[in-house]
Design a protein around this motif. Sequence first.
Motif, short mmCIF file in Angstrom:
data_model
loop_
_atom_site.label_atom_id
_atom_site.label_comp_id
_atom_site.label_asym_id
_atom_site.label_seq_id
_atom_site.Cartn_x
_atom_site.Cartn_y
_atom_site.Cartn_z
N LEU A 109 1.15 7.54 34.39
CA LEU A 109 1.50 8.31 33.20
C LEU A 109 0.92 9.72 33.31
O LEU A 109 -0.24 9.90 33.64
CB LEU A 109 0.95 7.64 31.94
N CYS A 110 1.77 10.67 33.00
CA CYS A 110 1.36 12.06 32.88
C CYS A 110 1.29 12.35 31.37
O CYS A 110 2.30 12.21 30.66
CB CYS A 110 2.36 12.97 33.57
N ALA A 111 0.10 12.78 30.88
CA ALA A 111 -0.07 12.93 29.42
C ALA A 111 -0.99 14.11 29.12
O ALA A 111 -1.67 14.63 30.00
CB ALA A 111 -0.64 11.64 28.84
N TYR A 112 -1.02 14.49 27.86
CA TYR A 112 -1.98 15.48 27.40
C TYR A 112 -2.71 14.89 26.19
O TYR A 112 -2.21 13.99 25.51
CB TYR A 112 -1.29 16.81 27.05
N TYR A 113 -3.90 15.40 25.94
CA TYR A 113 -4.74 14.85 24.87
C TYR A 113 -4.87 15.89 23.76
O TYR A 113 -5.36 16.99 23.95
CB TYR A 113 -6.12 14.49 25.42
N ASN A 114 -4.45 15.48 22.55
CA ASN A 114 -4.57 16.31 21.36
C ASN A 114 -4.66 15.37 20.17
O ASN A 114 -3.65 14.93 19.64
CB ASN A 114 -3.38 17.25 21.23
N ASN A 115 -5.95 15.04 19.81
CA ASN A 115 -6.20 14.02 18.79
C ASN A 115 -5.52 12.69 19.19
O ASN A 115 -4.89 12.02 18.38
CB ASN A 115 -5.70 14.47 17.41
N GLY A 116 -5.65 12.40 20.46
CA GLY A 116 -5.03 11.20 21.01
C GLY A 116 -4.08 11.56 22.15
O GLY A 116 -3.65 12.71 22.29
N TYR A 117 -3.81 10.57 23.02
CA TYR A 117 -2.95 10.82 24.19
C TYR A 117 -1.48 10.87 23.79
O TYR A 117 -1.00 9.99 23.06
CB TYR A 117 -3.17 9.73 25.25
N SER A 118 -0.81 11.89 24.29
CA SER A 118 0.64 12.01 24.09
C SER A 118 1.30 11.99 25.47
O SER A 118 1.00 12.83 26.34
CB SER A 118 0.99 13.32 23.38
N PRO A 119 2.17 11.03 25.70
CA PRO A 119 2.77 10.90 27.04
C PRO A 119 3.78 12.01 27.31
O PRO A 119 4.51 12.45 26.42
CB PRO A 119 3.45 9.53 26.98
N LEU A 120 3.81 12.46 28.54
CA LEU A 120 4.80 13.43 28.99
C LEU A 120 5.87 12.78 29.88
O LEU A 120 7.05 13.04 29.73
CB LEU A 120 4.12 14.57 29.76
N LYS A 121 5.41 11.93 30.80
CA LYS A 121 6.36 11.24 31.68
C LYS A 121 5.68 10.03 32.29
O LYS A 121 4.51 10.10 32.71
CB LYS A 121 6.85 12.16 32.79
N ALA A 122 6.41 8.91 32.36
CA ALA A 122 5.94 7.71 33.01
C ALA A 122 6.69 7.55 34.34
O ALA A 122 7.90 7.78 34.43
CB ALA A 122 6.18 6.49 32.14
N VAL A 123 5.95 7.15 35.37
CA VAL A 123 6.51 7.05 36.72
C VAL A 123 6.21 5.67 37.29
O VAL A 123 5.04 5.26 37.36
CB VAL A 123 5.93 8.14 37.64
N SER A 124 7.27 4.95 37.67
CA SER A 124 7.11 3.68 38.39
C SER A 124 7.22 3.98 39.87
O SER A 124 8.29 4.38 40.37
CB SER A 124 8.19 2.68 37.96
N LEU A 125 6.13 3.80 40.60
CA LEU A 125 6.05 4.13 42.02
C LEU A 125 6.09 2.87 42.86
O LEU A 125 5.32 1.92 42.61
CB LEU A 125 4.77 4.92 42.30
N ASN A 126 6.97 2.84 43.85
CA ASN A 126 7.07 1.73 44.79
C ASN A 126 6.89 2.29 46.20
O ASN A 126 7.73 3.03 46.70
CB ASN A 126 8.41 1.02 44.66
N VAL A 127 5.80 1.94 46.85
CA VAL A 127 5.49 2.43 48.20
C VAL A 127 5.76 1.30 49.19
O VAL A 127 5.21 0.20 49.06
CB VAL A 127 4.03 2.90 48.31
N PHE A 128 6.64 1.54 50.19
CA PHE A 128 6.98 0.51 51.20
C PHE A 128 6.46 0.95 52.57
O PHE A 128 6.22 2.12 52.82
CB PHE A 128 8.49 0.29 51.24
N LYS A 129 6.32 -0.03 53.43
CA LYS A 129 5.80 0.23 54.78
C LYS A 129 6.89 0.89 55.63
O LYS A 129 8.03 0.47 55.63
CB LYS A 129 5.34 -1.07 55.44
#
Length: 254
Positions: free
Chosen positions: A89-109
Amino acid sequence: LQAQAPHVSVRQREGSTLYIQCPYTPKASYSWKEWCRLKGGQCHDHLVSMSPQDLSKTEDRIGIKDDRTAKTVSVTMTGLKTEDSGTYLCAYYNNGYSPLKAVSLNVFKAHILGVLQGPSSTQPRSQATSLSNVNTFILLSVVLAILLILALLTLVTLCVRLHMVLKRTGNQEAEDIYDNSQGTAQLGSNGRRGSSKDDIKGPKYINLDLQSHPRPEDPLYCNIEPSQAQRNPQGGSVDYAVIAFNQCPRNDSG
């Protein structure tokens, strides 16, 4: 937090780099920025946190940068490993966390799927260019090797043909010399010629050994040796020749 944020899915090869941009609104310009790993919908691992006074920060393999002019937070993760797979999660904090973008990462060999899939869109362009250069070099090497082999075969063929022609010419010359010598020797069974001194002192001479009786009407010529000539003391000289036959030739005229 995860439900409220824009969600993207990213598939990366092991060892590659993840680059994510998270836009934000002007009210978040001077707020804390954070990149964390989610677990149970909450930030479980706070990987990188950046204060309002900072414009960039790096922790281990993760870097975060705040572009306040473009109102964008950029996150970079290098040297990805299979254990890095998860939701971030990419977020900023202003009287609590506010999300900017969520990323599902899948790393393969890379050695399992990379060979089957070939170069992907996330592969660095320099690596793809290097692979293309290697393939071009291999192709040119094969073509040059084939041309060299053909040139060598042509050269060997020409050398063999030239050797055969020279050998055939030499044999023909030897046969011609042998034939000429045989033809000269067949003029008579016994023949001898004087030396160069004899050529100066007197006429050339030859002994004739007739194998058969000539006919009377056939002309007969003979040179004699100088030692057989009798000189006339009164002046002048006359050369004599005696031709002897085993049997006297038959004279039809009687």
